[in-house]
Design an enzyme around this catalytic site. Structure first.
Site, PDB file in Angstrom:
ATOM      1  N   ARG A  79       0.872  -1.182   0.000  1.00  0.00           N
ATOM      2  CA  ARG A  79       0.000   0.000   0.000  1.00  0.00           C
ATOM      3  C   ARG A  79       0.901   1.221   0.000  1.00  0.00           C
ATOM      4  O   ARG A  79       1.705   1.415   0.922  1.00  0.00           O
ATOM      5  CB  ARG A  79      -0.874  -0.036   1.248  1.00  0.00           C
ATOM      6  CG  ARG A  79      -1.917   1.055   1.352  1.00  0.00           C
ATOM      7  CD  ARG A  79      -3.125   0.741   0.516  1.00  0.00           C
ATOM      8  NE  ARG A  79      -4.245   1.597   0.892  1.00  0.00           N
ATOM      9  CZ  ARG A  79      -5.321   1.729   0.157  1.00  0.00           C
ATOM     10  NH1 ARG A  79      -5.436   1.067  -0.981  1.00  0.00           N
ATOM     11  NH2 ARG A  79      -6.307   2.507   0.536  1.00  0.00           N
ATOM     12  N   ASP A 244     -13.926   4.840   5.733  1.00  0.00           N
ATOM     13  CA  ASP A 244     -14.466   4.431   4.429  1.00  0.00           C
ATOM     14  C   ASP A 244     -15.213   3.112   4.608  1.00  0.00           C
ATOM     15  O   ASP A 244     -14.874   2.085   4.019  1.00  0.00           O
ATOM     16  CB  ASP A 244     -13.344   4.292   3.412  1.00  0.00           C
ATOM     17  CG  ASP A 244     -13.850   4.344   1.969  1.00  0.00           C
ATOM     18  OD1 ASP A 244     -15.072   4.473   1.768  1.00  0.00           O
ATOM     19  OD2 ASP A 244     -13.023   4.248   1.051  1.00  0.00           O
ATOM     20  N   ASP A 262      -8.504  -0.598   3.911  1.00  0.00           N
ATOM     21  CA  ASP A 262      -8.596   0.839   3.649  1.00  0.00           C
ATOM     22  C   ASP A 262      -8.979   1.649   4.883  1.00  0.00           C
ATOM     23  O   ASP A 262     -10.137   2.028   5.080  1.00  0.00           O
ATOM     24  CB  ASP A 262      -9.581   1.116   2.504  1.00  0.00           C
ATOM     25  CG  ASP A 262      -9.033   0.677   1.160  1.00  0.00           C
ATOM     26  OD1 ASP A 262      -7.913   0.148   1.122  1.00  0.00           O
ATOM     27  OD2 ASP A 262      -9.726   0.853   0.152  1.00  0.00           O
TER      28      ASP A 262
END
Length: 376
Positions: A79, A244, A262
């Protein structure tokens, strides 16, 4: 879905320009030092995920190595923050905080998250900070095309979608049950209510993303004014907000969550921030479907059913949901307007005649501000 209908043609954009061959070599040298490999590991199957977010960039890769003559291998996800010139959605990307949030969630709850491997805060190795976690095999509801048009969730039965909804809300309640979030994440804490800080941070984000460059969006300005006028008198308990919160950021085995992804929007705030975001993001996709005269999934993530199950499993009485749904629509409006600007910047779109048309869900937000949006 007919081939000539593309409901997400205005959502497709360049998210990374990193050369994968160069990145493979950089990862090999970096990983050699991390695992003490005898030689640079062999990096294979390096690819960008077919379904991914619109902010941080992720790459998938396999690696094989020997260390002291002993073999090692793994399937990983890196990431990474956006590279320079990528016109990012957010002003800041705190990978160290994301890494620590996942670490705390794994240690203090039974919420499933990917196993973390390494955090690299220096940009020298691969051109940007990143962290690496194990790859989890499973399935994710699609964003492009959205799951309301096609895919395994669309093909599921209403009973199976209801099962997924219950399981997902169970996970959300368990995230919110993380004890002492302000003590664990002091950088997310501060004076006054967390909700007020959250709103002020989004106002600053809007200024950075749009207004400071001369791209004031009248509808966004109007929405901020509405939120100020309707700010809750008592926002209630403060928890760790995932940020999110939606099925598109969960890997499922069947209809059971096996990895929550996320965490870059994590914050402190009322539970309703996540609950409303989950309800609204589905309605965003559902409204796209009905706008194309498709049925979508009207049975999925229905407002009243979501609230009822969350209250049952969390013991929390949901309050001021209209405020939080409107806030979700505003936050997503900033996202979509910034993405529109980035697409124009990348030569993938053209500027609309009206500033409010930078917001893909303009009609929805207008109706919510006017009190005319129908949830049933």
């Amino acid at each position: 879905m007919p081939d000539d209908v593309n409901p997400t043609e205005h959502m497709q954009l360049t998210t990374s320009e990193r050369d994968l061959d160069s990145l493979a070599g950089q990862l090999a040298e970096w990983l050699r030092q991390r695992v003490g490999a005898d030689d640079p590991p062999v990096i294979g199957n390096l690819q960008r995920p077919l379904a991914g977010g619109l902010s941080s960039a992720s790459v998938l890769f396999d690696a094989h190595w020997t260390s002291g003559g002993e073999p090692g291998e793994g399937a990983f996800v890196a990431r990474m923050i956006p590279e320079e010139g990528a016109f990012p959605v957010f002003e800041k990307y705190d990978l160290a905080l994301q890494y620590r949030v996942i670490t705390e969630i794994a240690a203090a709850t039974d919420v499933p998250v990917p196993r973390l491997r390494w955090l690299e805060t220096d940009s020298t190795a691969c051109g940007a900070p990143f962290f690496v976690m194990d790859r989890v095999q499973g399935r994710i509801p699609g964003d492009n095309p959205p799951y309301v048009f096609a895919g395994w969730l669309y093909d599921a039965t209403p009973a199976e979608r209801a099962e997924l909804t219950r399981n997902t809300l169970d996970i959300l309640a368990r995230i919110h049950a993380l004890p002492d979030p302000a003590r664990r994440f002091p950088e997310l804490d501060g004076p006054g209510s967390a909700l007020r800080r959250h709103l002020d941070a989004d106002r600053a984000w809007y200024k950075w993303a749009l207004a400071d460059d001369g791209y004031e969006i009248p509808l966004i300005e109007r929405a901020f004014d509405w939120l100020d006028r309707n700010f809750p008198d008592d926002p209630g308990p403060e928890v760790l907000s995932w940020g999110d919160a939606r099925p598109g950021n969960i890997i499922y085995d069947g209809f059971t969550p096996i990895a929550v992804l996320d965490w870059e929007m994590a914050a402190l705030g009322p539970r309703e921030l996540d609950l409303a975001w989950m309800i609204f993001l589905h309605r965003f996709f559902q409204d796209i479907a009905t706008g194309f005269d498709f049925p979508g999934l009207p049975d999925f993530l229905r407002r009243d059913e979501v609230v009822a199950h969350y209250e049952k499993v969390s013991g929390h009485t949901v309050r001021d949901l209209d405020f939080y749904l409107t806030y979700s629509a505003l936050r997503h409006a900033i996202v979509m307007a910034r993405i529109k600007r980035r697409m124009i910047h990348m030569g993938e779109d053209t500027a609309p005649a009206e500033r409010d048309d930078y917001i893909m869900h303009r009609a929805t937000l207008e109706a919510m501000l006017d009190g005319t949006y129908g949830w049933d």
